[in-house]
Design a protein around this motif. Structure first.
Motif: not given
Length: 2007
Positions: A1151, A1191, A1497, A1595
């Motif tokens: 991520w 990310n 992301n 999230y």
């Protein structure tokens, strides 16, 4: 003392079956092994031994039963044999063959043949003679001492019995057999296990870890029945490696923890005081902790001051010092700069008492103040406070602070630990000091020689005195000059409350010296160990008994580096002295007038005690043999090394005594004269002609040989040196014996519990069976103790403590035995965990009981000396090696080989120095009475010859000075080093380069070094060839020596760093055994690695020791490893041992990276993540610009790897982050090792189970299902009837639903029903509860909701506690069925408290006040939100990246400081071919593998709204003990400092603020909320901060962006905050979770998946219009989202979370707590509404008007000048806020003769009041120097006082009354009805609140205390209280006193009321005329008469002359 039974054969059996026999004696039964498929004869040939404590009586019975054994059904009894033991007792030995009898007592044809032998105590029956074993004639044949075969058969198979038998003691003395040594004389008996015969092997060696069916089979065999809930497993299955009978377990933890300084913080809040004794006081509270003092501010003129001040004391000291510090709270009256004030009362308690409380704190408790100067005085008042003691890493849960409105129950909340009575009495503690001996010299020899030269005599160089410290007071004896054996006979008397709240008495022998007054030795007496508070308890008592003192070495140096050891800090390294002392306690009768009421410490003479009172002098013999000395630290150098053993001062040759005084008892002499107890035998000065032993206390010096780079070893090969010492001590062995029995029970229990925990950890089946076995062993052990300990009752020298302790130990153990039996029956699969906790309490209790406070024989010290310097030592408690004839009483290491690690003395052993082993010794020790010494060699490994000194050559009992082993066996050791995990980071990169070094005997080998890893997989086999072990073959098999494994970190320069150590025992194979299952090949096992006292990882390895037989190495099993690897000479672990692998796929979700710190000063710019597991791995995509977007672009990657089938053996997965620099360079940023992959393993769902059920499990078991009742509904629907919840009892019940059925969830009732319910409730309310009006909707605000929620939370906590207590009580009831007495006293102690509670709550079933019904609530979490929701790691995990080495001492490097960033992602591991149905599922995206449906992301903009409600318990930051806090918020680049709104001088500030911040995830995702302290000058200090990871919340599937409210409303205080409505949220969740729905139906129903929910469908807007809506229904579904199949999980409710504030400078210690919450709204959605207003409630302005009309019956204080009449000049003073600000006085009613006063006087008190908190708010400057005003909140209390006015002296205070405006007694109608009851008996009276009544008039009493501290009425006042709001007051103003407007009329006072020196005429008129009119007239007349007479007498002579002369 033992009864031995050899069961030979049972013959004449019928049929063919498995047979088993059971032998029982005195309630202890043994089973034989099962003989399978026997026909007519069963040959058992097994020997059983019952150790017996008291002599066997001739009519006791032995019973043997023979059964047909069945695996499935209960065993069937064949017959029984019973025998009365009369003949056995008389003859000592009997052989019997006899028939069995059946159930009907008739004989059957089966017969049994047995032999019984009985050894009585001290061998009264049956001496050892050569014909001992009747069938072993060949024992004498010249042989090499191997066992004759017959004995072998006699002894074989014994082990089976011992393992099953729960109470069987160590199996060592099970049989006796002989060994030849020397000249054909049996010089010693052999105790030990014989080699079992061949066929028995399978049973002998269960593998260390048993398989399931094995256990089951065993369980069946022993349980005999099928019922699995009753089966118990004895220690058969010891999960740990075989415990042997000749070696003791070594202790792994090395570092001494005692004596290391640690951080502590003591925080004390002084809240208020009540009922202080004294008139009109100005109280100050002084808080003392140890030496430090702090004071509260002064409150004037009040007996119940309210402070609410918080104090913090920080300490950095060792725990022992900390816990002995005294906390003293004293209230002082009228202290100021000049005078110290007078003490009202004080309270003291030691820090240890607070630390042992639950949560280490007392919260809101009342301390009882008493006057330490005056014993006869009663209580001096109460002080309410909170006290907490925090050590490093303790977090204190403060109970949630809300408005404390409940009426204070002082008696029920006293500041006392549980079980201490509220009424404590005064007691005298008499500490009697008789004499001491064995003192070391405390002066240099030079001084001694000088003295000798000058004075000509050689005196002892020490001037001792004894100092005793207790409860903060010190007492000293006199100094005895120059004496090594001082005699005092003095007693020191302390006077202290009983029971004292100070646990330890410190007793020190000190050396008096003008320059350097130092401690010689220190001893602590723990009062809990010398008293017992139970019903049958006893007061503290001790001795007269000797206590041994230990400390630094005895050689005197001026600056002793180990001086702290003499002060009692840390473990003493040498014997210092012993002191004969006693202690007694006498409770004082304070009513007795003769009693001396002083509490000063006194010293008086005490009667001396008889010499024999401490026991008869006995000669003890200590023998030791050094079998091995290896691992000697190379730093010592290669000078010759020897070892010295000492016991007391015996054996100490270097510095024992300056001159031993030898008084020796000759053999024939009478034993009256006293032995010197500390003789020092040196070998030269005694050549006793009688063949007397001369002690040999040290070995010969030898040069060490090199083992490897770090260690030496001494060449103790076949020749093992020995030492022996004779010493004289009083014989108090019984004390140690009892302690040993209890210790052994406890050891067995601990081992059993470890087994159980190990079974749970490794998920072995049926741990509950093992727990039942443990409980069985425990109960039989306890009963055994009771029989054994009872026998020595009447020993002349037993002290009172001995008797009482024995009684209470016997009671406790009997009780424990019964409870264990009861518990055993309650242990089921599901109750396992709770019961385990209870059993652990047993263990603690046993350990506590076993610790003997009265010492006897001092401990044994073993010193390693190099070049005559002491290097390292070990200390062995004497009780551990004490011998007894009874097995259980013997010390656990007596006559056994023990591995001992030597350590450095004192402080040198702290930290890394203490982790390296100084030397590893294998030692054999034996201590016992000299006359019992015949067996002292019995436990040594066999096969040696004794070497004796010349004198002892031909004396059989003379001890050897060395042993020469003639037998040696050769072995090969194979160490299979597979891997290690979670090691310690030793390099600055945060990784290590580990290698392992394996030590065995005097050899060592290393594995290869693996670079940069914390989880090395060496996969290497180390082979040690030609290992020579000395002794008999069979002993090696059961007792192999231990292997030491040390892990090091290889450094390129310098020596390797130590990373940890562990021990292992090899599995042994003799040359004549087969290398085949079950023992071979050995299994890999985990060994815990320790570094100091801390765990430092695990090692996965296996070890086997293979005997090299006559055929040489060719006979050894071949080493077959995988050969394909080209590792040169390195051998891999062979195939049978290495784990079986299968193919797994590891998917990684990448991520992003967060918070990366700089590396080598350069910022990280292009990071990449490398994942590695078992040699395979994958790299993430490169982040191109970390600053812009941290990310990863590619989210999911995978790799395949071979992992072990057994999940417990899975290797760790390593995550590393590297920064890619220019020119292809890489730098390591940080790394993380995921040590257990278990939580990431995905197991595909079972076809048979419902599909979603498994996913539910995968969601970490979040699926808790609502409870459902099956109803007859169409289509299998299930109705969930959700009653409208009574607001508090929210016990949500859960149950699983069928996946395919529909369910109706009925959630809400209609509004009308609610109304009806409410009305009902209103009717049911009690008294004025019903009067309370419904709160008006418009009055409610967010705070109403908040306070209502806090009440709910507290109520839930209360219910939770009550439920827990109830359960516990129930448990106690069940457990105490055996012992009824206990329950009764529990009930007794509980009763008074319960009554009180009942009084407070009028009726328990009443609902809370009605307003609770109406107010919507939110959820108050008293912890961080993430702990409640598993850190929001439902699919996105955060891994901390670490770097830098872990600090050496525990204090500095916390994990926090090593974190250099975080990796966000996840892992999924699964076996490779996945079932098709998963991959074929709709919408399955192969790129994402198992990570389906995760959001993108990409950067996202979010509005973050932070609400900060309030902070509690902040750490004070300013000198005045306060702080000026304000909020600072930081998120990314945004930095908000709310400095101008700081709150002055508050530690519990209410902020009530919200802040809006716009942020971009992922760059700005870490929110920091800090509280700073505002300073006028200088920078502001950080008080504490808390960090919140917003990204995970955002999230998370739990939807933590905006909490879901309880109800949906569109206006008012509870407006819906989320821009999305419930129905929109619901559709979104359904879509994302692929759930069918929502389908809204008619009649308020909605269907989601297969659940149907019902609820209301109308909503009211601001104007009261009703509209149709689905929102309520949708909200209902959201609030029960976790019930939805597959996609469901708990959604975050509307909440307030409580977060601890931490300060990086004080790691681990909480600095306060912050209540807050965060909402987040994505910017691409519709904007949310304005933030809720949570600003603090403004206090409302009120005016209180008090009219004082009249007083009555005021006591008359003055005597009249003229008349002597009693009168008073009365005035009344009143105030509301505090005396300075607003005290108001009436005018004076002079000269009241009856106590009546008339005033008609009005006071006016304006004040600001917070209704919700019931507090008055005042702002004032603290002092003239203060910069700004401070806000205080004080209770609303009106004080009225009556005074007597004096002109020329201070006014006299007569009485007062304090009325709490919220609840005070209604005034009496007339003066007559006004009594003292109104003050003392408040609970029964009707109470009123001025805020409800508005206007109250009546009479109230003034009270004060008289001389005896009793309350008395000193007057009555008629007053009227009238409360107006500020607006009302403006409309109808009134004047102060009697002024306009609305004036009061003048009081109608009698004429006598005036002031005399202003109206002299008036005073004449009234005082003189009225009363003395006639008297005055009479006096005037008399005067006139007198004058006339005088004139007459004066002029008469003149007239006479005139007349006579006729002039």
């Amino acid at each position: 003392m033992a009864l031995m039974l050899q069961l030979r054969t049972v013959s004449g059996l019928r049929g063919r079956a498995d047979r088993i026999a059971k032998a029982a004696f005195r309630g202890l039964s043994f089973y034989t092994r099962v003989l399978e498929n026997c026909e007519d004869e069963a040959r058992f040939d097994e020997t059983f031994r019952w150790p017996v404590a008291s002599n066997i009586d001739g009519n006791e019975i032995l019973e043997i039963q023979v059964f047909n054994y069945s695996k499935v059904f209960t065993n069937r009894l064949i017959g029984t044999f019973r025998m009365v033991l009369q003949q056995v007792v008389e003859e000592g030995q009997v052989e019997v063959t006899d028939t069995l009898i059946d159930d009907n007592n008739s004989a059957i044809q089966t017969s049994i043949s047995i032999e019984i032998r009985y050894h009585a105590l001290d061998g009264t029956v049956g001496t050892w003679n050569d014909k001992e074993f009747l069938e072993t004639p060949s024992v004498h044949s010249e042989g090499d001492g191997r066992y004759p075969l017959e004995t072998d058969s006699l002894l074989s198979g014994h082990r089976r019995g011992s393992d099953i038998a729960p109470g069987k003691s160590n199996q060592q003395s099970a049989e006796r057999s002989f060994r030849r040594a020397g000249k054909g004389v049996f010089s010693a008996m052999k105790l030990g296990k014989a080699r079992p015969s061949k066929d028995d092997h399978r049973k002998q060696d269960e593998p260390a870890v048993l398989e399931t069916e094995d256990l089951d089979r065993k369980a069946m065999r022993y349980g005999g029945g099928l019922e699995p809930d009753t089966i118990s497993l004895a220690s058969v299955t010891a999960v740990t490696t075989n415990v042997s009978n000749k070696r003791s377990k070594p202790d792994i933890k090395m570092e001494p923890s005692a004596g290391r300084p640690m951080d502590y913080q003591v925080s004390i809040t002084i809240i208020e005081a009540r009922q202080l004794v004294g008139l009109n006081m100005d109280p100050v509270v002084c808080v003392e902790v140890g030496e430090e003092k702090k004071y509260t501010s002064m409150k004037e003129s009040t007996n119940c001051p309210y402070y609410n001040e918080y104090f913090v004391f920080d300490f950095h000291v060792p725990p022992d010092v900390m816990f002995d510090k005294i906390i003293k709270l004293s209230v002082i009256h009228s202290k100021n700069l000049l005078r110290s004030g007078t003490l009202v009362g004080s309270f003291k308690m030691d820090v240890g008492t607070v630390y042992t409380q639950p949560e280490h704190q007392f919260y809101h408790k009342w301390a009882i103040l008493s006057d330490p100067e005056d014993l006869t005085a009663g209580l001096k008042g109460y002080l309410k406070c909170d006290i907490a003691v925090v050590g490093k890493g303790d977090n204190i849960k403060t109970p949630h602070k809300a408005n404390e409105t409940e009426e204070e129950d002082i008696e029920g909340n006293l500041l006392l630990p549980d079980g201490v009575p509220a009424e404590r009495q005064w007691a005298r503690f008499y500490i009697k000091i008789y004499r001491a001996e064995g003192l070391p010299r405390m002066n240099t020899s030079i001084m001694a020689n000088v003295k000798k030269a000058l004075i000509g005599e050689n005196k002892d160089l020490v001037d001792p005195y004894v100092q005793v410290v207790f409860a903060g007071q010190k007492g000293k004896t006199s100094v005895q000059k120059s004496s090594y054996e001082p005699l005092w006979n003095e007693q020191i008397v302390f006077t202290e409350m009983f029971p004292p709240l100070c646990k330890r008495i410190k007793i020190q022998i000190r050396d008096s010296d003008k320059v350097n007054d130092v401690a010689i030795g220190t001893h602590f007496i723990d009062l809990r160990k010398i008293s017992n508070e139970g019903d049958k308890g006893f007061l503290p008592t001790f001795g007269p008994a000797w206590v041994n003192m230990y400390g630094s070495t005895r050689n005197y140096t001026l600056m002793d580096e180990h001086q702290e050891l003499n002060e009692g800090l840390g473990e003493g390294v040498s014997f210092r002295a012993r002191l004969l002392m006693g202690l007694a306690v006498e409770i004082l009768d304070t009513t007795n007038p003769e009693i001396n009421s002083s509490t000063e410490v006194q010293v008086e003479q005490a009667a001396s005690v008889a010499d024999n009172c401490t026991g008869k002098m006995e000669e003890f013999f200590l023998f030791g043999a050094f079998l091995e000395a290896t691992m000697i630290d190379r730093k010592i150098g290669d000078k010759p090394i020897n070892f010295e053993v000492t016991i007391g001062n015996y054996g100490n040759q270097i510095d024992g005594m300056s001159k031993p005084i030898l008084r020796r008892k000759k053999e024939g002499g009478d034993g009256d004269e006293e032995e010197s107890e500390l003789l020092q035998n040196s070998s030269e000065d005694e050549g006793d002609e009688s063949g007397e032993l001369v002690s040999v206390s040290s070995t010969q010096p030898m040069k060490p040989l090199v083992t490897d780079r770090n260690y030496f070893h001494l060449p103790y090969f076949e020749k093992k040196p020995c030492i022996y010492i004779k010493s004289w001590w009083q014989d108090q062995r019984r004390r140690l014996y009892n302690a040993n029995i209890m210790d052994k029970i406890a050891d067995k229990l601990e081992e059993g519990l470890n087994d159980v925990q190990e079974m749970i950890k490794t998920e072995k089946p049926h741990p509950e069976r093992r727990l039942r076995g443990v409980l069985e062993e425990l109960s039989s052990g306890c009963l055994r103790f009771v029989t054994l300990a009872d026998k020595d009752q009447h020993h002349s020298s037993r002290t009172r403590l001995d008797r009482e302790r024995l009684k209470s130990c016997m009671r406790e153990l009997e009780n424990m035995g019964q409870q264990a039996t009861t518990l055993r029956s309650q242990v089921k699969r599901n109750t396992m965990k709770d019961k385990l906790k209870l059993v652990q309490n047993f263990l603690q209790k046993l350990r506590f009981l076993a610790d003997e406070p009265q010492h006897t024989i001092p401990d044994i010290f073993i010193w390693m000396m190099s070049n005559n310097k002491r290097i390292a030592y070990a200390r062995v408690p004497s009780k551990d090696i004490l011998y007894s004839i009874v097995d259980e009483e013997t010390g656990k290491d007596c006559a056994k080989v023990k591995t001992i690690f030597l350590k450095l003395p004192g402080k040198r052993g702290f930290g890394p120095a203490g982790w390296t082993v100084q030397a590893k010794m294998e030692m054999y020790l034996w201590l016992g009475l000299n006359k019992q010494r015949k067996d002292f060699l019995s436990g040594l490994p066999c096969g040696f010859e004794e070497k004796k000194t010349a004198r002892g050559q031909n004396m059989p009992s003379f001890p050897p000075i060395s042993l020469l082993y003639t037998k040696k066996q050769v072995f090969q050791l194979r160490a299979h080093m597979y891997q290690a995990r979670s090691l310690f980071a030793a390099d600055s990169s945060g990784l290590s380069d580990p290698f392992a070094r394996v030590f065995f005997i005097s050899q060592s080998q290393c594995t290869e070094v693996l670079n940069e890893t914390l989880c090395p997989t060496w996969d290497q086999l180390l082979v040690f060839d030609n290992v020579e072990l000395y002794g008999e073959v069979h002993e090696m098999r059961d007792d192999p020596p231990i292997i030491v494994i040390e892990i090091y970190d290889q450094d390129t320069v310098g020596k390797a760093d130590f990373m940890g150590r562990t021990f292992a025992k090899p599995v042994v194979k003799m040359s004549d055994e087969h290398y085949s299952p079950p023992r071979f090949p050995p299994q890999l096992e985990y060994y815990q690695i320790y570094r100091g006292n801390a765990t430092a990882g695990d090692l996965l390895a296996a070890f086997e020791l293979l005997q090299i037989g006559p055929g040489g190495k060719s006979d050894l099993p071949p080493i077959d490893g995988p050969t394909d690897m080209d590792r040169g000479p390195i051998l891999p672990v062979p195939l049978g041992i290495r784990p079986v692998l299968s193919k797994y796929r590891v998917e990684i979700l990448f991520w992003g990276l967060r918070d990366l710190k700089r590396v080598n000063l350069a910022q990280v710019d292009r990071p990449r993540v490398d994942i590695e597991c078992a040699g395979r791995g994958v790299q993430s995509a490169l982040i191109q610009n970390y600053k812009k977007n941290p990310n990863f672009s590619t989210l999911v990657k995978w790799f395949e790897v071979d992992l072990p089938e057994n999940e417990l053996l899975h290797p760790p997965l390593n995550i590393r982050v590297v920064d890619c620099r220019a020119f292809g360079r890489y730098t390591l940023v940080g790394s993380h090792a995921v040590s257990s992959l278990r939580k990431f393993i995905y197991r595909p769902p079972d076809k048979k189970a419902q599909h979603w059920n498994m996913t539910a499990k995968h969601l970490n078991g979040y699926l808790a299902m609502a409870k459902m009742a099956h109803c007859s509904l169409p289509a299998g629907e299930i109705v969930v009837n959700m009653e409208p919840e009574i607001p508090i009892k929210k016990m949500e019940t859960m149950v699983k639903l069928e996946a395919n059925s529909d369910a109706v969830v009925k959630v809400d009732v209609t509004e009308e029903e609610k109304e009806k319910k409410k009305k009902k409730k209103k009717g049911g309310g009690a008294g004025e509860e019903a009067e309370e009006e419904e709160p008006d909707e418009s009055m409610l605000d967010w705070w109403s909701k908040y306070f209502a929620s806090i009440e709910t939370m507290k109520e839930q906590l209360r219910q939770h506690e009550a439920a827990a207590a109830e359960a516990e009580e129930k448990e106690d009831m069940e457990m105490a069925e055996g012992s009824k007495g206990q329950v009764k006293n529990k009930e007794k102690s509980k009763a008074p408290k319960d009554d009180k509670k009942k009084k407070q709550q009028p009726a328990p079933e009443l609902p809370e006040k009605n307003k609770k019904q109406k107010i919507d609530e939110l959820k108050v979490f008293n912890k961080e939100l993430e702990t409640e929701f598993d850190n929001f790691e439902d699919w996105l995990h955060t891994f901390n990246l670490l770097r830098g080495k872990i600090g050496d001492n525990d204090d500095n490097a916390t994990e926090e400081e090593r974190i250099v960033g975080r990796f966000k992602g996840s892992i999924c591991v699964y076996k490779v071919p996945l079932p098709d149905d998963i991959t074929k599922e709709a919408g399955y995206d192969p790129n994402f593998g198992m990570f389906q449906g995760i959001p993108s992301n990409d950067p996202i903009n979010v509005l973050v709204r932070v609400y900060v409600v309030r902070a509690t318990d902040l750490h004070p930051a300013d000198i005045n003990g306060k702080a000026d806090p304000y909020i600072a918020i930081k998120l990314g680049k945004t930095d908000i400092k709310d400095k101008e709104n700081y709150i002055s001088k508050q530690l519990n500030p209410v902020f009530g603020k919200s802040f809006d911040i716009e942020a971009t995830f992922p760059v700005e995702s870490m929110l920091t909320v800090a509280v700073y302290d505002w300073d006028l000058v200088g920078t502001d200090d950080l008080i504490g901060e808390t960090k919140i990871d917003l990204e995970n919340r955002y999230y998370s599937k739990h939807r933590a962006t905006c909490g879901i409210s309880q109800t949906y409303s569109i206006h008012g205080y509870n407006t819906w905050r989320d821009p999305m409505k419930p129905s929109q949220i619901l559709s979104k969740l359904c879509k994302e979770g692929k759930v069918d729905g929502p389908h809204f139906g008619p009649g308020g129903r909605v269907k989601v998946a297969n659940r149907v929910f019902t609820g209301p469908t109308e909503i009211e807007d601001e104007n009261g219009q009703k509209k149709q809506t689905d929102e309520h229904l949708a909200l209902t579904v959201l609030r029960h989202w976790e019930d939805i199949p597959r996609a469901g999980c708990r959604l975050v409710p509307e909440h307030v979370e409580t977060r601890p504030l931490l300060n990086p400078d004080k790691p681990g210690i909480e600095q306060g707590r912050l209540e807050m919450w965060v909402d987040m709204f994505p910017m691409d959605m519709p904007a949310p509404g304005p933030a809720i207003d949570i600003s603090p409630r403004k206090p409302k302005k009120y005016e209180l008007r008090v009219i004082v009309w009249n007083t009555d019956e005021v006591i008359l204080e003055d005597d009249d000048y003229f008349t002597g009449e009693k009168s008073s000049d009365i005035f009344v003073r009143g105030w509301l806020k505090g005396q300075q600000e607003d005290k108001q006085d009436t005018d004076v009613h002079y000269h009241s003769l009856t106590g009546e006063g008339n005033f008609n006087w009005r006071y006016i008190f304006p004040f600001d009041y917070l209704m919700a908190e019931e507090k008055i708010v005042i702002s004032k400057k603290e002092s003239m120097f203060s910069w700004d005003e401070t806000e205080y909140k004080i209770p609303a209390r009106l004080t009225l006082q009556v005074w007597d006015a004096d002109h020329f002296s201070a006014d006299d205070f007569l009485g007062a009354i304090e009325l709490d405006l919220n609840r005070f007694p209604r005034g009496a109608k007339t003066s007559k009805q006004c009594t003292l009851e109104m003050v003392t008996n408040e609970a029964e009276l009707p109470m009123v609140s001025i805020f409800k009544q508005k206007r109250v008039k009546g009479w109230w009493p003034f009270v004060a205390r008289d001389e005896n501290d009793e309350l008395e009425v000193t007057g009555k006042v008629e007053a009227e209280l009238h409360l107006l709001t500020a607006e009302e007051a403006e409309k109808s103003p009134a004047g102060l006193a009697r002024n306009e407007p609305d004036p009061l009329e003048k009081p109608n006072r009698p004429d006598t009321s005036f002031i005399w020196f202003l109206n002299p005429l008036k005073s004449i008129k009234y005082l003189i005329c009225t009363r003395y009119k006639w008297l005055i007239i009479k006096i005037v007349l008399a005067l006139l008469l007198l004058i006339m007479v005088a004139l007459f007498l004066y002029s008469m002579p003149g007239y006479m002359v005139k007349k006579l002369l006729g002039a």
